[in-house]
Design an enzyme around this catalytic site. Structure first.
Site, PDB file in Angstrom:
ATOM      1  N   TRP A  21       4.241 -15.869 -24.764  1.00  0.00           N
ATOM      2  CA  TRP A  21       4.122 -15.800 -23.305  1.00  0.00           C
ATOM      3  C   TRP A  21       5.241 -14.941 -22.727  1.00  0.00           C
ATOM      4  CZ3 TRP A  21       1.714 -17.906 -18.926  1.00  0.00           C
ATOM      5  CH2 TRP A  21       2.484 -17.918 -17.759  1.00  0.00           C
ATOM      6  N   ASP A  24       8.585 -13.028 -15.831  1.00  0.00           N
ATOM      7  CA  ASP A  24       9.382 -12.055 -15.079  1.00  0.00           C
ATOM      8  C   ASP A  24      10.166 -11.052 -15.930  1.00  0.00           C
ATOM      9  OD1 ASP A  24       8.741 -14.184 -13.438  1.00  0.00           O
ATOM     10  OD2 ASP A  24      10.805 -14.783 -13.067  1.00  0.00           O
ATOM     11  N   PHE A  80      16.312 -19.190 -17.643  1.00  0.00           N
ATOM     12  CA  PHE A  80      15.444 -18.645 -16.595  1.00  0.00           C
ATOM     13  C   PHE A  80      15.898 -17.232 -16.200  1.00  0.00           C
ATOM     14  CE2 PHE A  80      13.058 -22.355 -14.314  1.00  0.00           C
ATOM     15  CZ  PHE A  80      12.541 -22.783 -15.514  1.00  0.00           C
ATOM     16  N   SER A  81      15.250 -16.705 -15.151  1.00  0.00           N
ATOM     17  CA  SER A  81      15.417 -15.289 -14.809  1.00  0.00           C
ATOM     18  C   SER A  81      16.812 -14.935 -14.327  1.00  0.00           C
ATOM     19  CB  SER A  81      14.405 -14.920 -13.728  1.00  0.00           C
ATOM     20  OG  SER A  81      13.146 -14.801 -14.330  1.00  0.00           O
ATOM     21  N   GLU A 192      11.352 -16.692  -4.811  1.00  0.00           N
ATOM     22  CA  GLU A 192      11.887 -16.554  -6.163  1.00  0.00           C
ATOM     23  C   GLU A 192      12.382 -15.121  -6.383  1.00  0.00           C
ATOM     24  OE1 GLU A 192       8.428 -18.156  -8.461  1.00  0.00           O
ATOM     25  OE2 GLU A 192       9.697 -19.909  -8.731  1.00  0.00           O
TER      26      GLU A 192
END
Ligand code: FRU
Length: 408
Positions: A21, A24, A80-81, A192
């Site tokens: 998967w 971003d 996370f991003s 976001e």
């Protein structure tokens, strides 16, 4: 599980994972002429899960090679991003020219900002003092770092319905400096992946991704023109959509790609159906690198920052025309029409593959001008009227669809 008959093969010009998967784009940076793209990655499943940073790079911004996973979950959480800067002057003490990554440690109900560094982009060390900005709640994420004209570093972080700004002189100690609030509408969901982008002449653009703020309740991205001093972002115009299609999210600009005309990439998907779309063991792709221009009269123009030497490769193509042009694709039980005709830029999709997939996504095109349609495995990007309108969408027509181009 058998691959879905409509799932795409390997894209020619778009970043996609080998398996698992992708969401971003993260840590976009150009180093020694090579484009580096990190990205949200779950290597073990084609559904969102414990996030890592994957890594690819390219010399032309079009053909990508894979690197080892850059950042994996640790005792502080999943990854996370975030963003990367090159610390030329060694302000952080990791060495001159160190790559410094900022990311969110996600741990259940808490999110924190953390740092990792690398000398070559491949071998990363997490900073021993993490997190550098501890959080207290579930929505405190997606740090984007940029250098201010006065030499200080600026970080913007989202807090779901507003943004928080921080400043630092060494990339490790951050002081709250201000925030940004605005009424972006009732239906926009979570804010976001914010980005505060210098245009190099005193003007700035603020980019905000809105989880349900795109067409037909898809994820979407807006751009706000303004001025920024590290503490306040003063809007000088209204927000405009970055793209009028269902799939253009989490747009982030590159460090080092040229400040006056910033270049960035987006995730070509939407949270509305990202986990449900056809899969052959992997899901997700990124847009081609796009250059933003902000013209007088508050006109945003977006155009690929790169172009291939050969506009046809393995049967996929870039269609370049003045004015109208339409592409039709069919295969795997799906059909797509995309392009510019009758005063509109549009993508039309059918196949019934996920809730929110079928439909027509369109925007008026007023003054004619150049059209470019990037037609690749897994997605189409329509650039119309010299970049004043773009419509981007994932497409599911199988790995070997029938492709037709009409130019009136
Ligand atoms: C945006 C986002 C970010 C977060 C990441 C998690 O698509 O929700 O806010 O950091 O994805 O994968």
């Amino acid at each position: 599980m058998l691959p879905h008959p409509a799932a795409p093969g390997d894209p020619v010009w778009h970043v996609a994972p080998d398996r698992g998967w992708l969401n971003d784009p993260n840590g976009l940076v150009v180093v020694d002429g090579r484009w580096h793209v990190f990205h949200q990655y779950h290597p073990d499943s084609d559904r969102w899960g414990p996030m890592h940073w994957g890594h690819v790079s390219s010399t032309d911004g079009l053909h990508w090679r894979r690197h080892p996973i850059a950042l994996a979950p640790d005792r502080l959480g999943t990854i996370f991003s975030g963003s990367v800067v090159i610390d030329r002057e060694n302000t952080a003490g990791f060495g001159a020219d160190a790559w410094v990554a900022f990311f969110t440690h996600h741990a259940g109900e808490r999110q924190h900002q953390s740092v990792a560094w690398s000398a070559d982009g491949d071998r990363w060390t997490k900073y021993a003092g993490n997190p550098v900005l501890p959080g207290e709640g579930p929505d405190f994420r997606d740090p984007k770092v940029v250098r201010l004209p006065d030499g200080r570093w600026s970080m913007v972080v989202t807090m779901a319905d507003h943004l928080a700004f921080f400043v630092s002189s060494d990339l490790l100690h951050w002081t709250p400096s201000g925030g940004f609030r605005a009424d972006l509408g009732d239906a926009v969901g979570n804010w976001e992946c914010p980005d505060v982008v210098p245009l190099g002449d005193g003007r700035w653009l603020l980019v905000i991704s809105l989880s349900t703020g795109g067409p037909a309740g898809h994820s979407g991205t807006v751009v706000v023109p303004g001025r920024f001093d590290g503490a306040h972002f003063e809007a000088t115009g209204d927000p405009v959509p970055l793209d009028r299609g269902p799939d253009c999210y989490a747009f982030q600009t590159f460090w080092n790609a040229g400040d006056a005309h910033p270049v960035g990439m987006a995730w070509l998907s939407s949270w509305r159906y990202a986990n449900e779309i056809p899969s052959a063991g992997r899901r997700g792709l990124l847009s081609v690198p796009r250059r933003l221009r902000w013209d007088d009269g508050d006109v945003l123009r977006t155009w690929p920052a790169v172009s291939p030497a050969n506009v046809v490769e393995r049967g996929w193509r870039w269609v370049v025309e003045e004015g109208d042009a339409v592409v039709e694709l069919a295969g795997g039980g799906g059909a797509v029409r995309a392009g510019v005709s009758n005063g509109e830029a549009f993508v039309e999709r059918s196949g019934g593959f996920a809730d929110g997939y079928d439909g027509r996504f369109a925007a008026p095109v007023e003054d004619g001008g150049s059209t470019l349609i990037v037609v690749d495995q897994g997605g189409v990007e329509v650039f119309a009227a010299g970049g004043r309108v773009t419509v981007s969408a994932q497409t599911f027509v199988g790995p070997t669809p029938h492709v037709r181009v009409h130019v009136p």
